[in-house]
Scaffold this active site. Structure first.
Site, PDB file in Angstrom:
ATOM      1  N   CYS A 157       0.875  -1.176   0.000  1.00 30.80           N
ATOM      2  CA  CYS A 157       0.000   0.000   0.000  1.00 30.80           C
ATOM      3  C   CYS A 157       0.911   1.226   0.000  1.00 30.80           C
ATOM      4  CB  CYS A 157      -0.850  -0.070   1.271  1.00 30.80           C
ATOM      5  SG  CYS A 157      -1.834   1.388   1.553  1.00 30.80           S
ATOM      6  N   CYS A 211      -2.975  15.481   2.485  1.00 26.06           N
ATOM      7  CA  CYS A 211      -4.017  15.450   1.452  1.00 26.06           C
ATOM      8  C   CYS A 211      -4.913  16.666   1.647  1.00 26.06           C
ATOM      9  CB  CYS A 211      -4.849  14.170   1.568  1.00 26.06           C
ATOM     10  SG  CYS A 211      -6.146  14.051   0.311  1.00 26.06           S
ATOM     11  N   CYS A 220     -11.298  14.635   4.078  1.00 23.56           N
ATOM     12  CA  CYS A 220     -12.403  13.750   4.468  1.00 23.56           C
ATOM     13  C   CYS A 220     -12.471  13.720   6.004  1.00 23.56           C
ATOM     14  CB  CYS A 220     -12.196  12.348   3.906  1.00 23.56           C
ATOM     15  SG  CYS A 220     -12.167  12.372   2.102  1.00 23.56           S
ATOM     16  N   CYS A 248     -10.490  10.990   8.233  1.00 28.58           N
ATOM     17  CA  CYS A 248      -9.173  10.544   7.748  1.00 28.58           C
ATOM     18  C   CYS A 248      -8.027  11.290   8.424  1.00 28.58           C
ATOM     19  CB  CYS A 248      -9.100  10.723   6.229  1.00 28.58           C
ATOM     20  SG  CYS A 248      -7.480  10.329   5.562  1.00 28.58           S
TER      21      CYS A 248
HETATM   22  N1  SAH Z   1      -7.241   9.274  -1.163  1.00 28.74           N
HETATM   23  C1  SAH Z   1      -7.614   8.006  -1.618  1.00 28.74           C
HETATM   24  C2  SAH Z   1      -6.671   6.886  -1.215  1.00 28.74           C
HETATM   25  C3  SAH Z   1      -6.074   6.941   0.160  1.00 28.74           C
HETATM   26  S1  SAH Z   1      -7.120   6.567   1.505  1.00 28.74           S
HETATM   27  C4  SAH Z   1      -9.033   7.691  -1.186  1.00 28.74           C
HETATM   28  O1  SAH Z   1      -9.571   8.424  -0.377  1.00 28.74           O
HETATM   29  O2  SAH Z   1      -9.598   6.745  -1.726  1.00 28.74           O
HETATM   30  C5  SAH Z   1      -7.409   4.814   1.352  1.00 28.74           C
HETATM   31  C6  SAH Z   1      -8.725   4.376   1.971  1.00 28.74           C
HETATM   32  O3  SAH Z   1      -8.689   4.495   3.412  1.00 28.74           O
HETATM   33  C7  SAH Z   1      -9.905   5.229   1.511  1.00 28.74           C
HETATM   34  O4  SAH Z   1     -11.016   4.441   1.219  1.00 28.74           O
HETATM   35  C8  SAH Z   1     -10.153   6.073   2.732  1.00 28.74           C
HETATM   36  O5  SAH Z   1     -11.431   6.618   2.732  1.00 28.74           O
HETATM   37  C9  SAH Z   1      -9.876   5.113   3.847  1.00 28.74           C
HETATM   38  N2  SAH Z   1      -9.668   5.742   5.158  1.00 28.74           N
HETATM   39  C10 SAH Z   1      -9.196   6.975   5.426  1.00 28.74           C
HETATM   40  N3  SAH Z   1      -9.150   7.198   6.760  1.00 28.74           N
HETATM   41  C11 SAH Z   1      -9.599   6.071   7.340  1.00 28.74           C
HETATM   42  C12 SAH Z   1      -9.789   5.675   8.703  1.00 28.74           C
HETATM   43  N4  SAH Z   1      -9.470   6.478   9.702  1.00 28.74           N
HETATM   44  N5  SAH Z   1     -10.280   4.444   8.927  1.00 28.74           N
HETATM   45  C13 SAH Z   1     -10.578   3.601   7.909  1.00 28.74           C
HETATM   46  N6  SAH Z   1     -10.404   3.916   6.602  1.00 28.74           N
HETATM   47  C14 SAH Z   1      -9.941   5.139   6.330  1.00 28.74           C
HETATM   48 FE1  SF4 Z   2      -7.447  12.377   1.192  1.00 23.45          FE
HETATM   49 FE2  SF4 Z   2      -7.899  10.832   3.308  1.00 23.45          FE
HETATM   50 FE3  SF4 Z   2      -9.942  11.736   1.827  1.00 23.45          FE
HETATM   51 FE4  SF4 Z   2      -8.291   9.865   0.818  1.00 23.45          FE
HETATM   52  S1  SF4 Z   2      -9.642   9.634   2.590  1.00 23.45           S
HETATM   53  S2  SF4 Z   2      -9.038  11.736  -0.209  1.00 23.45           S
HETATM   54  S3  SF4 Z   2      -6.325  10.510   1.752  1.00 23.45           S
HETATM   55  S4  SF4 Z   2      -8.533  13.004   3.042  1.00 23.45           S
END
Ligand code: SAH
Ligand code: SF4
Length: 370
Positions: A109, A116, A120, A123
């Site tokens: 991974c 970023c 979100c 995250c």
């Molecule tokens: N930015 C991209 C890829 C990186 S995050 C994306 O958002 O898809 C990879 C995955 O982990 C995404 O599905 C994201 O939503 C998830 N993710 C982020 N923070 C998380 C958390 N605290 N617990 C579980 N999954 C999480």
């Molecule tokens: Fe960015 Fe985290 Fe959202 Fe993925 S899940 S787009 S890494 S803020």
């Protein structure tokens, strides 16, 4: 990553670019291919060791180019076999890559950005804010490093430990399109890592125009971070939804899937207690995805310091999964791996910058009390 601005970094360069560069130097294109085999297949970055290149070419390479990788600042080995690396990315920050071994495959991974910008709500990486895009060399370098560090599979020289690569580390890969696409090409190129399109996955929160472009330019496996089955909730959890709402995103997904009809798109859905995990949510989700080339991957939420969310209970996750399956959707739940080394999205890098902040905090406190 240390910079030698006067020299071209050949790490990750697509075959065509490298051959063009060799042509400019008056060299035959097959020497570019030899160099790629040295770098990716044999892990050699010192031109002097590339013994089938002529002395004069090696000297020219030494003077004008480098094969430079991101610097590893830490490696953590989990009791369950998961390995996590921290790569230096400047200004006290680090990015992470995680290797997850499973029977018959090894998934790496990797990260695409330092932090970023998409913010979100659940995250840890988003909570850090955005620092910069990783370069092509820094992206491919994560794979290079894992393959060089980990033992090869079955002691067969040709079989690297990494059989699958997912862009699910830090950052939004489609927001760093310029560097991510050549990295993908290198991963699937025979002169690079020779992985099949199906074994390389880009995960995106939904930058719609780039989903379409990716489908045309490099149709690897696609995972989409959906996380909510309606726009009101998704606007809150995944703010890019305000720009590209669910209908627009899903239309792009079906266009993407139509370009390779044998393939399904994976929809990621983080399970947040009391937020998006009821059976009504499951029904809404099923309505969106039913009879489409879609499968669902439920991700138990990984908590981090300062978050307002908690993980859904195991019972809620099981009930949600069963409801989706009853409605006819292929659904899996991601197992959490590497718990003892904080190998989930964003966690370890978060700790590094916390440490820096704490240190600064202590210094400030000392100054305040001096
Ligand atoms: N930015 C991209 C890829 C990186 S995050 C994306 O958002 O898809 C990879 C995955 O982990 C995404 O599905 C994201 O939503 C998830 N993710 C982020 N923070 C998380 C958390 N605290 N617990 C579980 N999954 C999480
Ligand atoms: Fe960015 Fe985290 Fe959202 Fe993925 S899940 S787009 S890494 S803020």
């Amino acid at each position: 990553m240390a910079k030698r601005l006067d020299k071209l970094n050949l790490m990750g360069l697509p075959q065509g670019d490298l051959e063009a560069r060799f042509a400019e130097w008056g060299e035959k294109p097959f020497h570019a291919r030899q160099l790629m085999r040295w770098v990716y297949q044999r892990g050699v970055t010192d031109f002097e060791e590339m013994t089938d290149l002529s002395k004069s070419l090696r000297q020219h390479l030494r003077e004008t180019a480098v094969v430079e990788l991101p610097r590893v600042i830490a490696q953590h080995d989990s009791a369950d076999g998961t390995v996590k690396w921290l790569f230096e990315s400047g200004s006290g920050q680090a990015v992470e890559a995680v290797f997850i071994p499973e029977p018959g495959r090894g998934t790496l991974c990797i990260s695409s950005q330092v932090g970023c910008a998409l913010d979100c709500a659940f995250c840890a990486t988003g909570a850090q804010g955005f620092n910069r895009n990783l370069s092509l060399a820094e992206i491919v370098g994560q794979v290079w490093h894992a393959n060089q560090t980990l033992p090869r599979r079955d002691n067969d020289d040709a079989d690297f430990a990494v059989t699958n690569v997912v862009f699910m580390g830090m950052g939004e890969p489609l927001a760093n399109y310029r560097n991510v696409v050549p990295a993908l090409r290198l991963l699937i190129s025979d002169l690079g890592y020779g992985l099949s399109h199906r074994r390389v996955t880009v995960s995106t929160s939904g930058i719609v125009p780039h989903v379409d472009r990716l489908g045309d330019e490099c149709n690897v496996a696609l995972a989409v971070s959906l996380h909510a089955p309606n726009n009101a909730l998704r606007d809150e959890l995944v703010p890019i939804n305000k720009m590209h709402p669910i209908e627009e995103l899903l239309s792009a997904c079906w266009r993407y899937a139509a370009k390779r009809p044998s393939r399904h798109i994976t929809f990621e859905y983080v399970m947040l207690d009391g937020v998006n995990d009821t059976l009504q949510h499951a029904d809404q989700l099923a309505e969106l995805l039913l009879d489409r080339p879609a499968k669902v991957n439920l991700i138990p939420f990984n908590p981090f310091a300062g978050t307002r969310f908690t993980r859904s209970s195991d019972d809620a996750i099981t009930a949600f999964q069963e409801r989706l399956r009853d409605r006819g959707l292929v659904t899996t739940t991601r197992r959490t791996r590497g718990d003892d080394i904080d190998a989930a999205c964003g966690q370890l890098a978060g700790k590094v910058s916390d440490r820096v902040r704490n240190r600064l905090g202590e210094k400030n406190r000392r100054m305040a009390t001096a």
